[in-house]
Design a protein around this motif. Structure first.
Motif, PDB file in Angstrom:
ATOM      1  N   PHE A 191      16.467  -0.223 -13.476  1.00 42.18           N
ATOM      2  CA  PHE A 191      16.190  -1.645 -13.275  1.00 42.18           C
ATOM      3  C   PHE A 191      15.691  -1.891 -11.850  1.00 42.18           C
ATOM      4  N   ALA A 192      16.305  -1.215 -10.889  1.00 42.09           N
ATOM      5  CA  ALA A 192      15.866  -1.362  -9.497  1.00 42.09           C
ATOM      6  C   ALA A 192      14.429  -0.872  -9.328  1.00 42.09           C
ATOM      7  N   ALA A 193      14.104   0.247  -9.964  1.00 47.65           N
ATOM      8  CA  ALA A 193      12.745   0.787  -9.875  1.00 47.65           C
ATOM      9  C   ALA A 193      11.733  -0.149 -10.538  1.00 47.65           C
ATOM     10  N   ILE A 194      12.098  -0.732 -11.682  1.00 42.88           N
ATOM     11  CA  ILE A 194      11.206  -1.677 -12.348  1.00 42.88           C
ATOM     12  C   ILE A 194      11.001  -2.915 -11.474  1.00 42.88           C
ATOM     13  N   GLY A 195      12.065  -3.357 -10.815  1.00 47.84           N
ATOM     14  CA  GLY A 195      11.930  -4.477  -9.890  1.00 47.84           C
ATOM     15  C   GLY A 195      10.954  -4.170  -8.765  1.00 47.84           C
ATOM     16  N   LEU A 196      11.010  -2.954  -8.236  1.00 47.10           N
ATOM     17  CA  LEU A 196      10.054  -2.555  -7.206  1.00 47.10           C
ATOM     18  C   LEU A 196       8.630  -2.534  -7.752  1.00 47.10           C
ATOM     19  N   ALA A 197       8.483  -2.095  -9.005  1.00 43.52           N
ATOM     20  CA  ALA A 197       7.149  -2.064  -9.615  1.00 43.52           C
ATOM     21  C   ALA A 197       6.573  -3.468  -9.763  1.00 43.52           C
ATOM     22  N   VAL A 198       7.417  -4.419 -10.163  1.00 43.92           N
ATOM     23  CA  VAL A 198       6.965  -5.810 -10.286  1.00 43.92           C
ATOM     24  C   VAL A 198       6.542  -6.341  -8.917  1.00 43.92           C
ATOM     25  N   LEU A 199       7.315  -6.018  -7.890  1.00 38.71           N
ATOM     26  CA  LEU A 199       6.955  -6.432  -6.542  1.00 38.71           C
ATOM     27  C   LEU A 199       5.637  -5.796  -6.111  1.00 38.71           C
ATOM     28  N   GLU A 200       5.422  -4.569  -6.515  1.00 38.84           N
ATOM     29  CA  GLU A 200       4.150  -3.900  -6.212  1.00 38.84           C
ATOM     30  C   GLU A 200       2.977  -4.668  -6.813  1.00 38.84           C
ATOM     31  N   GLY A 201       3.130  -5.094  -8.063  1.00 39.39           N
ATOM     32  CA  GLY A 201       2.066  -5.859  -8.696  1.00 39.39           C
ATOM     33  C   GLY A 201       1.789  -7.166  -7.975  1.00 39.39           C
ATOM     34  N   PHE A 202       2.832  -7.841  -7.553  1.00 34.97           N
ATOM     35  CA  PHE A 202       2.651  -9.079  -6.802  1.00 34.97           C
ATOM     36  C   PHE A 202       1.906  -8.814  -5.495  1.00 34.97           C
ATOM     37  N   CYS A 203       2.275  -7.754  -4.816  1.00 31.94           N
ATOM     38  CA  CYS A 203       1.643  -7.426  -3.540  1.00 31.94           C
ATOM     39  C   CYS A 203       0.151  -7.153  -3.702  1.00 31.94           C
ATOM     40  N   ARG A 204      -0.235  -6.493  -4.786  1.00 26.59           N
ATOM     41  CA  ARG A 204      -1.647  -6.166  -4.976  1.00 26.59           C
ATOM     42  C   ARG A 204      -2.496  -7.426  -5.134  1.00 26.59           C
ATOM     43  N   VAL A 205      -1.936  -8.428  -5.815  1.00 20.03           N
ATOM     44  CA  VAL A 205      -2.662  -9.698  -5.951  1.00 20.03           C
ATOM     45  C   VAL A 205      -2.612 -10.467  -4.627  1.00 20.03           C
ATOM     46  N   PHE A 206      -1.466 -10.463  -3.978  1.00 14.68           N
ATOM     47  CA  PHE A 206      -1.307 -11.116  -2.674  1.00 14.68           C
ATOM     48  C   PHE A 206      -2.314 -10.575  -1.666  1.00 14.68           C
ATOM     49  N   MET A 207      -2.565  -9.277  -1.726  1.00 19.63           N
ATOM     50  CA  MET A 207      -3.472  -8.627  -0.785  1.00 19.63           C
ATOM     51  C   MET A 207      -4.936  -8.890  -1.107  1.00 19.63           C
ATOM     52  N   GLY A 208      -5.220  -9.487  -2.258  1.00 21.07           N
ATOM     53  CA  GLY A 208      -6.586  -9.825  -2.613  1.00 21.07           C
ATOM     54  C   GLY A 208      -7.410  -8.692  -3.178  1.00 21.07           C
ATOM     55  N   VAL A 209      -6.764  -7.607  -3.626  1.00 22.51           N
ATOM     56  CA  VAL A 209      -7.509  -6.439  -4.099  1.00 22.51           C
ATOM     57  C   VAL A 209      -7.464  -6.281  -5.613  1.00 22.51           C
ATOM     58  N   HIS A 210      -6.685  -7.136  -6.307  1.00 22.56           N
ATOM     59  CA  HIS A 210      -6.594  -7.032  -7.764  1.00 22.56           C
ATOM     60  C   HIS A 210      -6.405  -8.410  -8.386  1.00 22.56           C
ATOM     61  N   TYR A 211      -6.917  -8.552  -9.592  1.00 18.83           N
ATOM     62  CA  TYR A 211      -6.607  -9.699 -10.420  1.00 18.83           C
ATOM     63  C   TYR A 211      -5.198  -9.531 -11.005  1.00 18.83           C
ATOM     64  N   PRO A 212      -4.553 -10.628 -11.394  1.00 20.07           N
ATOM     65  CA  PRO A 212      -3.268 -10.493 -12.092  1.00 20.07           C
ATOM     66  C   PRO A 212      -3.366  -9.655 -13.368  1.00 20.07           C
ATOM     67  N   GLU A 271       0.816  -1.214   0.000  1.00 16.64           N
ATOM     68  CA  GLU A 271       0.000   0.000   0.000  1.00 16.64           C
ATOM     69  C   GLU A 271       0.852   1.268   0.000  1.00 16.64           C
ATOM     70  N   TYR A 272       1.953   1.260   0.749  1.00 16.19           N
ATOM     71  CA  TYR A 272       2.750   2.478   0.899  1.00 16.19           C
ATOM     72  C   TYR A 272       4.256   2.259   0.688  1.00 16.19           C
ATOM     73  N   GLY A 273       4.775   1.139   1.159  1.00 14.29           N
ATOM     74  CA  GLY A 273       6.224   0.965   1.231  1.00 14.29           C
ATOM     75  C   GLY A 273       6.927   1.037  -0.110  1.00 14.29           C
ATOM     76  N   ILE A 274       6.400   0.369  -1.114  1.00 12.80           N
ATOM     77  CA  ILE A 274       7.072   0.352  -2.415  1.00 12.80           C
ATOM     78  C   ILE A 274       7.008   1.732  -3.064  1.00 12.80           C
ATOM     79  N   LEU A 275       5.903   2.422  -2.902  1.00 16.16           N
ATOM     80  CA  LEU A 275       5.816   3.780  -3.446  1.00 16.16           C
ATOM     81  C   LEU A 275       6.856   4.683  -2.791  1.00 16.16           C
ATOM     82  N   LEU A 276       7.058   4.530  -1.483  1.00 20.15           N
ATOM     83  CA  LEU A 276       8.115   5.282  -0.804  1.00 20.15           C
ATOM     84  C   LEU A 276       9.483   4.886  -1.345  1.00 20.15           C
ATOM     85  N   GLY A 277       9.689   3.592  -1.580  1.00 16.45           N
ATOM     86  CA  GLY A 277      10.950   3.138  -2.148  1.00 16.45           C
ATOM     87  C   GLY A 277      11.217   3.740  -3.514  1.00 16.45           C
ATOM     88  N   LEU A 278      10.184   3.861  -4.332  1.00 13.73           N
ATOM     89  CA  LEU A 278      10.350   4.464  -5.660  1.00 13.73           C
ATOM     90  C   LEU A 278      10.720   5.941  -5.550  1.00 13.73           C
TER      91      LEU A 278
END
Length: 240
Positions: free
Chosen positions: A148-169, A45-52
């Protein structure tokens, strides 16, 4: 409309890989300890956006240290475009969400572990995935390694959204596509508009450091030493 009908048919079918992957990833939340779920909730929800944001600041700090003002201005302009690209991409997503009107996955599918409450808006495409990948793609243009590091964080963000149950893949994949398209397609126009402004700021006295802060310490040290050595040699020649 045919595409929307096909999407709805897939969601109600039992062989939908989108739903299957949703349950597989979200099922990890049900099996994980509570502290891990809470961590993933904050990160997604917040951490990856702060990382970016931190990656963007790091990229900006290095972009200022170019040998010439023109190089620094173009580099800083590319970094400035990253948060602007994220904002533009999220704005573009507003009519897309309203047109598709896809409900959140937990509204149509039972047994999901939802880590965040209050998600009552539409699901496709994911704002978080769109924003994160727009910043990642824009930062990749500004600096390959940090991008590349920022793109990696973005991919992790996508995984988290599905993990959290709020989005489809597919919500996440759509967000990645939208964010990348906005960041890359509008990058030349953004550079043409932002670079002259950055160059003008770099020519000012008070805030030039925002754009250009070249490291002149080595040159300042080497030149006096070279002159001193040369002067000493000349004095020895005269004495001889």
């Amino acid at each position: 409309m045919a595409g929307l009908e096909a999407l709805a048919a897939l969601e109600t079918s039992g062989s939908n890989p989108d739903v299957t992957l949703l349950y597989d990833i979200n099922g990890l939340a049900a099996d994980a300890p509570g502290w891990f779920d809470r961590t993933m909730e904050f990160v997604g929800e917040y951490g990856i956006l702060l990382g970016l944001v931190l990656v963007a600041l790091w990229t900006w700090w290095g972009a200022r240290k170019r040998e010439t003002l023109d190089d620094a201005a173009s580099s800083v302009a590319a970094v400035v475009w990253a948060p602007l690209a994220a904002a533009v991409a999220v704005l573009v997503n507003v009519p897309i969400r309203g047109f598709v009107e896809r409900p959140r996955p937990f509204r149509d599918h039972d047994g999901l572990t939802v880590l965040v409450d209050g998600k009552n808006d539409f699901s496709f495409v994911s704002d978080h995935a769109t924003l994160a990948m727009a910043m990642g793609a824009a930062l990749f243009v500004a600096h390959r390694r940090l991008g590349f590091a920022a793109i990696g964080l973005a991919v992790l963000e996508g995984f988290c959204r599905v993990f959290m149950g709020v989005h489809y893949p597919t919500d996440v994949v759509g967000g990645f596509a939208l964010g990348t398209a906005v960041a890359l397609l509008l990058s030349p126009l953004a550079s043409a508009l932002i670079t002259p402004l950055a160059r003008a700021v770099g020519r000012t006295r008070r805030v030039s450091w925002l754009v250009w802060a070249p490291s002149a310490v080595p040159a300042a040290v080497e030149i006096p030493e070279a002159r001193g050595a040369s002067g000493g040699a000349e004095e020895r020649d005269l004495a001889a």
